[in-house]
Structures are given as C-alpha cells and as structure tokens.
Motif scaffolding. Structure first.
Motif, PDB file in Angstrom:
ATOM      1  N   CYS A  38       9.963 -40.093  27.317  1.00  0.00           N
ATOM      2  CA  CYS A  38      10.900 -39.593  26.261  1.00  0.00           C
ATOM      3  C   CYS A  38      12.290 -39.904  26.614  1.00  0.00           C
ATOM      4  N   GLU A  39      13.171 -40.219  25.648  1.00  0.00           N
ATOM      5  CA  GLU A  39      14.441 -40.691  25.780  1.00  0.00           C
ATOM      6  C   GLU A  39      15.395 -39.574  25.200  1.00  0.00           C
ATOM      7  N   GLY A  40      16.630 -39.388  25.505  1.00  0.00           N
ATOM      8  CA  GLY A  40      17.439 -38.356  25.087  1.00  0.00           C
ATOM      9  C   GLY A  40      18.756 -38.335  25.857  1.00  0.00           C
ATOM     10  N   VAL A  41      19.616 -37.418  25.227  1.00  0.00           N
ATOM     11  CA  VAL A  41      21.041 -37.318  25.976  1.00  0.00           C
ATOM     12  C   VAL A  41      20.949 -36.115  26.863  1.00  0.00           C
ATOM     13  N   ASP A  42      21.258 -36.408  28.359  1.00  0.00           N
ATOM     14  CA  ASP A  42      20.919 -35.399  29.279  1.00  0.00           C
ATOM     15  C   ASP A  42      19.640 -34.479  29.385  1.00  0.00           C
ATOM     16  N   LEU A  43      18.741 -35.346  29.344  1.00  0.00           N
ATOM     17  CA  LEU A  43      17.504 -34.730  29.061  1.00  0.00           C
ATOM     18  C   LEU A  43      16.943 -33.651  29.992  1.00  0.00           C
ATOM     19  N   CYS A  44      16.711 -32.609  29.594  1.00  0.00           N
ATOM     20  CA  CYS A  44      16.463 -31.291  30.393  1.00  0.00           C
ATOM     21  C   CYS A  44      16.456 -30.305  29.295  1.00  0.00           C
ATOM     22  N   ARG A  45      16.420 -28.804  29.443  1.00  0.00           N
ATOM     23  CA  ARG A  45      16.292 -27.817  28.723  1.00  0.00           C
ATOM     24  C   ARG A  45      17.642 -27.662  27.773  1.00  0.00           C
ATOM     25  N   TYR A  46      18.738 -28.206  28.272  1.00  0.00           N
ATOM     26  CA  TYR A  46      20.092 -28.016  27.472  1.00  0.00           C
ATOM     27  C   TYR A  46      20.148 -29.277  26.779  1.00  0.00           C
ATOM     28  N   GLY A  47      19.653 -30.380  27.068  1.00  0.00           N
ATOM     29  CA  GLY A  47      20.060 -31.822  26.472  1.00  0.00           C
ATOM     30  C   GLY A  47      19.431 -31.755  24.975  1.00  0.00           C
ATOM     31  N   THR A  48      19.479 -33.097  24.673  1.00  0.00           N
ATOM     32  CA  THR A  48      18.739 -33.329  23.230  1.00  0.00           C
ATOM     33  C   THR A  48      17.520 -34.368  23.314  1.00  0.00           C
ATOM     34  N   ASP A  81       7.209 -39.850  36.398  1.00  0.00           N
ATOM     35  CA  ASP A  81       8.168 -38.570  36.674  1.00  0.00           C
ATOM     36  C   ASP A  81       8.296 -37.895  35.534  1.00  0.00           C
ATOM     37  N   CYS A  82       7.490 -36.830  35.240  1.00  0.00           N
ATOM     38  CA  CYS A  82       7.230 -35.784  34.163  1.00  0.00           C
ATOM     39  C   CYS A  82       8.243 -34.696  34.116  1.00  0.00           C
ATOM     40  N   LYS A  83       9.050 -34.583  35.085  1.00  0.00           N
ATOM     41  CA  LYS A  83       9.605 -32.977  35.232  1.00  0.00           C
ATOM     42  C   LYS A  83      10.657 -32.834  34.187  1.00  0.00           C
ATOM     43  N   ARG A  84      11.500 -33.781  33.903  1.00  0.00           N
ATOM     44  CA  ARG A  84      12.474 -33.373  32.962  1.00  0.00           C
ATOM     45  C   ARG A  84      12.025 -33.635  31.512  1.00  0.00           C
ATOM     46  N   ASP A  85      11.104 -34.248  31.326  1.00  0.00           N
ATOM     47  CA  ASP A  85      10.591 -34.645  30.312  1.00  0.00           C
ATOM     48  C   ASP A  85       9.814 -33.446  29.631  1.00  0.00           C
ATOM     49  N   SER A  86       9.032 -32.852  30.596  1.00  0.00           N
ATOM     50  CA  SER A  86       8.381 -31.634  30.327  1.00  0.00           C
ATOM     51  C   SER A  86       9.188 -30.539  30.059  1.00  0.00           C
ATOM     52  N   GLU A  87      10.150 -30.398  30.749  1.00  0.00           N
ATOM     53  CA  GLU A  87      11.377 -29.532  30.665  1.00  0.00           C
ATOM     54  C   GLU A  87      11.936 -29.263  29.194  1.00  0.00           C
ATOM     55  N   ALA A  88      12.206 -30.474  28.601  1.00  0.00           N
ATOM     56  CA  ALA A  88      12.867 -30.653  27.410  1.00  0.00           C
ATOM     57  C   ALA A  88      11.847 -30.187  26.458  1.00  0.00           C
ATOM     58  N   LEU A  89      10.627 -30.613  26.433  1.00  0.00           N
ATOM     59  CA  LEU A  89       9.648 -30.361  25.400  1.00  0.00           C
ATOM     60  C   LEU A  89       9.558 -29.122  25.402  1.00  0.00           C
ATOM     61  N   TYR A  90       9.404 -28.111  26.636  1.00  0.00           N
ATOM     62  CA  TYR A  90       9.105 -26.762  26.581  1.00  0.00           C
ATOM     63  C   TYR A  90      10.358 -26.373  25.856  1.00  0.00           C
ATOM     64  N   PHE A  91      11.231 -26.266  26.246  1.00  0.00           N
ATOM     65  CA  PHE A  91      12.544 -25.382  25.711  1.00  0.00           C
ATOM     66  C   PHE A  91      12.986 -25.719  24.550  1.00  0.00           C
ATOM     67  N   GLN A  92      12.806 -27.096  24.318  1.00  0.00           N
ATOM     68  CA  GLN A  92      13.253 -27.382  22.855  1.00  0.00           C
ATOM     69  C   GLN A  92      12.410 -27.143  21.564  1.00  0.00           C
ATOM     70  N   TYR A  93      10.979 -27.433  22.095  1.00  0.00           N
ATOM     71  CA  TYR A  93      10.035 -27.335  21.215  1.00  0.00           C
ATOM     72  C   TYR A  93       8.736 -26.296  21.385  1.00  0.00           C
ATOM     73  N   GLY A  94       8.898 -25.994  22.413  1.00  0.00           N
ATOM     74  CA  GLY A  94       7.572 -24.898  22.863  1.00  0.00           C
ATOM     75  C   GLY A  94       6.417 -25.629  23.260  1.00  0.00           C
ATOM     76  N   ILE A  95       6.535 -26.770  23.667  1.00  0.00           N
ATOM     77  CA  ILE A  95       5.218 -27.615  23.765  1.00  0.00           C
ATOM     78  C   ILE A  95       5.222 -27.724  25.486  1.00  0.00           C
ATOM     79  N   LYS A  96       3.868 -27.286  25.949  1.00  0.00           N
ATOM     80  CA  LYS A  96       3.692 -27.111  27.240  1.00  0.00           C
ATOM     81  C   LYS A  96       2.897 -28.624  27.673  1.00  0.00           C
ATOM     82  N   LEU A  97       3.477 -29.521  28.241  1.00  0.00           N
ATOM     83  CA  LEU A  97       2.889 -30.869  28.494  1.00  0.00           C
ATOM     84  C   LEU A  97       1.630 -30.659  29.649  1.00  0.00           C
ATOM     85  N   HIS A  98       0.703 -31.269  29.176  1.00  0.00           N
ATOM     86  CA  HIS A  98      -0.634 -30.960  29.748  1.00  0.00           C
ATOM     87  C   HIS A  98      -1.279 -32.127  30.192  1.00  0.00           C
ATOM     88  N   ASN A  99      -2.177 -32.208  31.166  1.00  0.00           N
ATOM     89  CA  ASN A  99      -3.114 -33.496  31.302  1.00  0.00           C
ATOM     90  C   ASN A  99      -2.265 -34.710  31.734  1.00  0.00           C
TER      91      ASN A  99
END
Length: 336
Positions: free
Chosen positions: A61-71, A114-132
């Motif tokens: 994933c790419e974004g601006v300040d990729l985390c729960r608060y970023g885009t 390194d899945c941590k921040r990508d997963s965080e962004a997906l979960y808090f921005q779209y309710g997606i629980k990255l799995h497998n």
C-alpha cells in the motif's frame, strides 16, 4: 529497472514449472499494469476467493502518513500475469470494500514486506482485517535463525536491503531513493491525480519482485519456520489495530501443528500482548535516547513495538513466545 512503457513492466518469475525455482536464472515476463478505479477491472478469482482457485499475490500500500490516521491512496497487487494498482482515491470506499473478501481470505496469500502499518490503515480506514500474509521481513529473519544467525534488536531488513541480497534478487533498487526525495518535496505525492509515470513506476516496483522472493523463501523455510511465519504474520497484522474489543473480531491465531509437537524441542505458542502505559510513564519505558527499551529488548526473546508518533501513543505491543512475553511485561511494569 527498465520499462517497456508506463503501463507495462517486467516481473521476474521462477524458471521452473509449478512456481518452483529449479536453480536457474529467473525469466522475465512482460506484463500489463492496470490502474483500477472500479472492481470490475479486477480478476474474478480475486474478488470471489475459493479453495478451488487459491492465489498468491504480491501486496503493498502507498499513502500519506500511512497508519490509522493517514490516507491510503494506492493498493498494489502483483499477479504472475499482471500488476493492478488499485486507486483508493478515485475508486473510493466502494472499490476498497470490494477487495475486503480477498484481503481477509485464507485462500489468497498476500506477500508483503512489513505488514504492520498497511494493516493498520486498512483496518481503521476501511474495516478490513488483513489476513493470511507472508511477511518477507519476518521470513528473512526466520531463515537467518535456521542458519544460526541472531538479529539485533531494532535491526530490520529494509525492502531495498532484501532486494540487494543475492540469495533473493541481487539488484540495486536506486529508484526507491528517488521516490523518498519526491515524498520529502511533496508529502501529498500519492494523492496527486492523474497518476504520473513516476508514480506508476514507484508503486509497481514495490510489488513486482515479491512473488519471485516468495518462492525463493519458501524453498528455504523448514516446517517449524513456516508455522512461525504464519503466526507472526497474523500477530503483526493485528498489533497496531488495537481497539477496546481486544481483537475479538479477528481470525484466530494458528495453533502449533501436531507434527511439531513430537519434536524434542517443540515450539512454544506465540502471542501478542498489549500493555497500557499510564500518562507520563512512556518516557520511563523508552529511556534517554531509547536506552531503556533497548535494554528490555536485549533481555527478552520477544519483539517489542511502540506506536510512536503514528500511534497508538499509550501502548506497548509485545510479540513472541509466551514466557518471553511475560518476562518483557514484568520488566516494563518494573520500569514504570
């Protein structure tokens, strides 16, 4: 890294059949790059996962300040025959929610570094629980451990470093430095539309080598490491996604398989622990210039993560074997 056009690129694939590397050089396959703004542009086997058509895809994933608060701006998928750049800006929530089943599916393996921040962004921005996921950063160090190497605390192999390793790719990823310069000059780089050629190239380069690295790593990992890879991938995906329900809605963590319990030194189940740090106490945990937290990490065979500026700022996340996690908890509580 040469390109046939802004909308085509070369993917290195194992030269053996069936996704196995036969020891020869990888062959390059010229594939299209599809910019996706509507779910209909994605393969049906991705949108509707099934056990009959299991997939392995490179993911980032790419974004601006990729985390729960970023885009989150772009989500990249690398298949063996195409690369898809999913435009979250233009496709919006409808497009991202169409990908939810695939990203949460056990039938689609997502290969990521390194899945941590990508997963965080997906979960808090779209309710997606990255799995497998297969996290190549985790896999790298499991392979090193198999050869008797130990990792120093806070020593993380970067994607650039992984690509440079001759055991996996052996290439210089100089373009990554150019993108970092662009991001410093323009922090909103990934929000610009239409996508420029440099944006397409940068997003593509972050996933087009992942399938090749995946097959290289799979042939090196033993059964014990493969289980640890699955467990740690699941724990890393959820660690920064903490909410008050304490991961109750997330998939269960893989248990120790029977074939590993018969070993003389069977592995210990690995867990994630989240410690709440009282206001004003985080400085005691971290210490001056990080000396305290580094000392704790050196004392325990566990991963200790702090949300930092991206958050959550009041929690410490500990991942590892149960006994080592409990040891880390006790030391941290003692520091407070």
């Amino acid at each position: 890294m040469a390109y046939a056009s802004p909308y085509q690129t070369y993917i290195p694939l194992p030269s053996g059949s069936g996704g196995e590397d036969d020891g020869h050089e990888a062959h390059l396959s010229l594939v299209p790059i599809q910019i996706v703004t509507h779910a209909s542009q994605l393969p049906i086997e991705f949108l509707s996962p099934s056990p009959e058509k299991q997939l392995v895809v490179g993911f980032d994933c790419e974004g601006v300040d990729l985390c729960r608060y970023g885009t989150l701006c772009i989500m990249q998928l690398a298949f063996s025959d195409a690369i898809y750049l999913i435009d979250a800006i233009q496709g919006g929530e409808k497009l991202m929610k169409a990908c939810k089943r695939a990203l949460e599916s056990n039938f689609i393996t997502k290969v990521i570094h390194d899945c941590k921040r990508d997963s965080e962004a997906l979960y808090f921005q779209y309710g997606i629980k990255l799995h497998n996921v297969v996290d190549t950063q985790i896999a790298y160090y499991l392979i090193e451990e198999q050869h008797g190497q130990t990792r120093a605390p806070d020593d993380y192999i970067s994607f650039v470093g992984l690509l440079a390793d001759p055991r996996y790719c052996g290439i210089s990823y100089t373009e990554k430095k150019e993108v970092r310069v662009l991001l410093k000059q323009d922090p909103k780089f990934w929000t610009r539309r239409p996508l420029s050629e440099s944006m397409v190239r940068a997003a593509t380069d972050d996933v087009r080598f992942l399938l090749y690295i995946f097959y290289k790593m799979m042939e090196k990992l033993n059964e014990r490491s493969l289980w640890q890879l699955a467990v740690r991938g699941a724990l890393y995906c959820r660690c920064f996604c903490y909410t008050d329900n304490e991961y109750a809605d997330w998939p269960s963590i893989p248990i120790i398989p029977d074939y590993l319990t018969v070993e003389e030194s069977s592995p210990e189940q690995e867990i994630l622990s989240v410690l709440n740090i009282p206001p004003g106490k985080m400085g005691l945990v971290i210490g001056r210039k990080g000396a305290s937290i580094l000392s704790i990490k050196n004392s325990c065979n566990a991963e200790i993560l702090i949300g930092g500026e991206k958050g959550p700022p009041d929690k410490v996340f500990i991942i590892g074997p149960v006994k080592q996690v409990r040891k880390a908890e006790a030391i941290i509580r003692g520091r407070m």
